[in-house]
Design a protein around this motif. Sequence first.
Motif: not given
Lengths: 72, 202
Positions: A30-31, A34-35, A39-44, A47
Amino acid sequence: MSIVINLDVMLAKRKMSLTELSEKVGVTIANLSILKKGKAKAVRFSTLEAICEALDCQPGDILEYSNSVTND
Amino acid sequence: MFVKKTNIKMEKHHTPRSIRLIYFITNFFFWFTSIISVIVLCLIGYIAFGGSLYGEISFNIFGTDHVYQNFNEVPASLKAGLFMGTLTVLSSVLIIFFYFKRFMKLVYEGRYFDLKTIKNLKMIAYLLTAVFFIKIIIGIATSVLYGPEIFDTTHLDGSLAFTIDATSFDRPGILIIALIFWVLSHIFMEGAKLKEANELTI
């Protein structure tokens, strides 16, 4: 957002499915979805590191800046 | 503003003991107040519209004492005013209590930064502000026209005694609480934005 995510391009190049990448990276489908959809706001960094290691690529292969594209 | 579909697996929420205690106390007092309100309203309705209540009853209206030996002797307009006044006060208390109970339920479920939680906080703030200003308006109107107290019912043997005081200038606490709830709702909105950003951080 002007950051374009080219995850599906790299997945196609490495002939890998999202499910396989999810298992290798330890992030849920799911995440990752989103990426992939932007739609993701930020990526670590952790990750991003895991994705680059799994796909054997550079962060620039996945993330691209384009001031002519707006996803919102 | 709020993303509805995140499909992110949430950790099981553990409610702190203090929150659980406040939630159960709020629930208990809401239902207790509701039952008491219904009983009081039924009683007042009964004696206001035909029932009998013996004992000396004194009304102070416009500065004049009116003493009755039975509630049935009280004029219909006063009885109706008493019933409507009690209904208004009890229903406003219950509505505010209801929204606070809903807010506590959402906090109990761990939905601190939900849209519903924020809406409940705002509603409580609106209602408390409305109560404060209505009391002010009634206080000003009746103080100017009739003096400080227009309705003072005292059952001299000690039961069913209550006073409706028309002046409200000494109760700014309601407005302060309303403002606190309003500010809290804005703080929670910022929290909701942070939560959304955190949920969409991969």
